[in-house]
Design a protein around this motif. Structure first.
Motif, PDB file in Angstrom:
ATOM      1  N   LEU A 208       0.850  -1.195   0.000  1.00 23.78           N
ATOM      2  CA  LEU A 208       0.000   0.000   0.000  1.00 23.78           C
ATOM      3  C   LEU A 208       0.883   1.242   0.000  1.00 23.78           C
ATOM      4  O   LEU A 208       2.098   1.159   0.223  1.00 23.78           O
ATOM      5  N   ASN A 209       0.258   2.397  -0.207  1.00 19.82           N
ATOM      6  CA  ASN A 209       1.016   3.645  -0.134  1.00 19.82           C
ATOM      7  C   ASN A 209       1.339   3.981   1.324  1.00 19.82           C
ATOM      8  O   ASN A 209       0.929   3.274   2.251  1.00 19.82           O
ATOM      9  N   ALA A 210       2.068   5.057   1.532  1.00 18.89           N
ATOM     10  CA  ALA A 210       2.538   5.404   2.878  1.00 18.89           C
ATOM     11  C   ALA A 210       1.386   5.655   3.851  1.00 18.89           C
ATOM     12  O   ALA A 210       1.503   5.389   5.042  1.00 18.89           O
ATOM     13  N   ASP A 211       0.264   6.178   3.354  1.00 15.81           N
ATOM     14  CA  ASP A 211      -0.892   6.448   4.210  1.00 15.81           C
ATOM     15  C   ASP A 211      -1.783   5.224   4.400  1.00 15.81           C
ATOM     16  O   ASP A 211      -2.779   5.285   5.131  1.00 15.81           O
ATOM     17  N   GLY A 219       1.813  -1.219  -9.224  1.00 16.99           N
ATOM     18  CA  GLY A 219       2.834  -0.483  -9.951  1.00 16.99           C
ATOM     19  C   GLY A 219       3.758  -1.413 -10.716  1.00 16.99           C
ATOM     20  O   GLY A 219       3.493  -2.616 -10.850  1.00 16.99           O
ATOM     21  N   PRO A 220       4.881  -0.900 -11.218  1.00 19.09           N
ATOM     22  CA  PRO A 220       5.813  -1.710 -12.011  1.00 19.09           C
ATOM     23  C   PRO A 220       6.301  -2.955 -11.274  1.00 19.09           C
ATOM     24  O   PRO A 220       6.495  -4.012 -11.896  1.00 19.09           O
ATOM     25  N   GLU A 221       6.493  -2.833  -9.952  1.00 18.06           N
ATOM     26  CA  GLU A 221       7.005  -3.976  -9.192  1.00 18.06           C
ATOM     27  C   GLU A 221       5.981  -5.116  -9.153  1.00 18.06           C
ATOM     28  O   GLU A 221       6.315  -6.291  -9.324  1.00 18.06           O
ATOM     29  N   PRO A 374      -4.164  -3.328   6.979  1.00 18.72           N
ATOM     30  CA  PRO A 374      -4.865  -2.710   8.111  1.00 18.72           C
ATOM     31  C   PRO A 374      -6.360  -3.006   8.115  1.00 18.72           C
ATOM     32  O   PRO A 374      -6.933  -3.404   7.096  1.00 18.72           O
ATOM     33  N   GLY A 375      -6.978  -2.775   9.277  1.00 17.54           N
ATOM     34  CA  GLY A 375      -8.427  -2.845   9.390  1.00 17.54           C
ATOM     35  C   GLY A 375      -8.991  -4.221   9.655  1.00 17.54           C
ATOM     36  O   GLY A 375      -8.282  -5.225   9.674  1.00 17.54           O
ATOM     37  N   LEU A 415     -11.729  -3.153   0.193  1.00 18.96           N
ATOM     38  CA  LEU A 415     -11.689  -3.700   1.554  1.00 18.96           C
ATOM     39  C   LEU A 415     -10.821  -2.895   2.518  1.00 18.96           C
ATOM     40  O   LEU A 415     -10.788  -3.184   3.715  1.00 18.96           O
ATOM     41  N   LEU A 416     -10.128  -1.892   2.020  1.00 18.12           N
ATOM     42  CA  LEU A 416      -9.287  -1.071   2.884  1.00 18.12           C
ATOM     43  C   LEU A 416     -10.132  -0.145   3.738  1.00 18.12           C
ATOM     44  O   LEU A 416     -11.162   0.370   3.268  1.00 18.12           O
ATOM     45  N   PRO A 417      -9.743   0.086   4.987  1.00 18.19           N
ATOM     46  CA  PRO A 417     -10.511   1.004   5.836  1.00 18.19           C
ATOM     47  C   PRO A 417     -10.379   2.439   5.345  1.00 18.19           C
ATOM     48  O   PRO A 417      -9.363   2.827   4.760  1.00 18.19           O
TER      49      PRO A 417
END
Length: 424
Positions: A208-211, A219-221, A374-375, A415-417
């Motif tokens: 996930l991103n930093a937040d 992404g590319p990875e 998370p969540g 599904l992310l909070p």
């Protein structure tokens, strides 16, 4: 008369000791990997702490099973006193205020560093700035190679492929050796999406991103990782097997390359029984400077609520993760001990005599945390990702990995909070 009195006194003393014993109930995952390990440690612990009786509950089937059981048992107050959980499952338990904080116990220990405990060990089990767990067994992904088949396919045992391209090419050549031979297997379904995270992290990516409010594995990875999994099926003819079947087939000499956790090493070596030469190799295509590999394995947490039970449980935790317990763990499994004294004193000659075990140790500089989503849907997200990866491995969508990644991204995002708690 005197002898009768002595015998009676001895019996009273034994009865008194038995009465004074504090029972600590322990539950752990993966009997096939850890049953013998825990029983051996219990024998050693009993020699130094006869006042504490350690009782083992029936093992958890997996890390997910262990976490789900603790979450249910926390409601009914039926938890074990001590639980061993996957490294990526600390977060969900701390979010529910289930395990005990260990900072007070750690601070009260004298010369704890001389017993091999160090800050990196505490960091693994830290959440919200507090220590809730100590690592027991650490693993990293490695490549297992049947050298007999590899040599038949033209490979140089001293110069095995270090890239996915090289491994897939070798797997094709091994597959061509016969209709009953598999070129390669990859334990993609390992618990907690561990071997989905590994190729993503190895390229410097993240889940996930930093937040922690948006999927980042698209992404590319992640594109590289999903295409690589598909290539194993479409180019290297990887069979659709579960982990036990992969292990058994490799150990039977029917698979040339098997990629999985170092935790399987001892069991796999025993199953091979000298039928062929086994060599472990580092995980492919870890790109500098940001490439990392997720640390697998398990940590130990205290769930007991009663103070006397907690104090006794701390003695159990301390011994299991201390020099003696950690050394027994390393000798009886393929895992690495995080305890410094275990590595530097008890296992000083072990890795010289067992170079296959050292492969994972050589990758320790690449270690990063096994990510936990998370969540409340954290466990569900794991299942969703597994289902999408399964569609590739079965061949159903092996020719459209980018589309699978797109669908997987959308499903996980839902599904992310909306807001993320403080536990990281």
């Amino acid at each position: 008369m005197f002898r009768t009195w002595i015998a009676g006194a001895a019996l009273s003393l034994v009865a008194g000791l038995a009465h004074a014993q504090t029972e600590v109930v322990v539950q752990y995952p993966y009997a096939e990997l850890f049953e013998g390990t825990h029983k051996r440690i219990i024998e050693e612990f009993a020699k130094v702490r006869p006042d504490i009786k350690v009782t083992l509950r029936a093992p958890y089937d997996s890390y997910e099973d262990g976490t789900q059981k603790v979450l249910r048992e926390a409601v009914t107050n039926q938890m074990p006193d001590v639980t061993f959980q996957g490294l990526n499952r600390i977060r969900v338990l701390v979010d529910k205020n289930i395990p005990a904080e260990l900072d007070g116990y750690i601070a009260a220990e004298k010369d704890f560093d001389k017993q091999g405990f160090h800050q990196a060990m505490f960091d693994i089990g830290t959440a919200s700035g507090k220590v809730y767990a100590l690592p027991f067994a650490i693993s990293l992904p490695v490549v297992y190679v049947n050298l007999d088949l590899a040599k038949q396919a033209g490979a140089d045992p001293a110069n095995l492929p270090k890239t996915w391209d090289g491994l897939i090419d070798l797997a094709r050549k091994i597959k061509a050796l016969g209709p009953d031979i598999n070129g390669i297997t990859y334990a993609w379904d390992i618990t907690g999406n561990w071997l989905w995270q590994a190729p993503v992290f190895s390229r410097g990516g993240s889940m996930l991103n930093a937040d922690e409010n948006k999927v980042a594995f698209n992404g590319p990875e992640g594109q590289f990782a999903i295409r690589t999994l598909a290539r194993l099926v479409t180019e290297a003819a990887m069979p659709n097997l579960d982990q036990p079947a992969m292990r058994a087939t490799f150990a039977a000499g029917k698979t040339g390359i098997h990629i999985t956790s170092t935790s399987d090493l001892n069991k796999t070596t025993q199953m091979i029984g000298g039928k062929f030469a086994l060599k472990t190799h580092t995980f492919p295509d870890v790109v500098s400077p940001n490439g990392r590999l997720p640390a697998g394995g398990n940590v130990v947490l205290i769930l007991a609520k009663d103070k006397a039970k907690r104090d006794a449980a701390w003695e159990v935790v301390k011994f299991w993760t201390g020099p003696k317990g950690a050394a027994i763990m390393a000798e009886t499994t393929g895992y690495m001990p995080p305890n410094k004294v275990a590595n530097e004193v008890y296992l000083k000659d072990f890795y010289v005599k067992n170079p296959n075990n050292y492969t994972a140790v050589s990758q320790l500089a690449l270690l990063t945390k096994w990510y936990a989503f998370p969540g409340d849907n954290g466990l569900k997200i794991t299942d969703v990702i597994k289902d999408h990866l399964n569609s590739i491995v079965t061949g159903a969508r092996a020719k459209e990995p980018e589309a699978v990644l797109s669908d997987m991204t959308a499903d996980v995002q839902k599904l992310l909070p909306k807001t993320v708690g403080s536990v990281r």
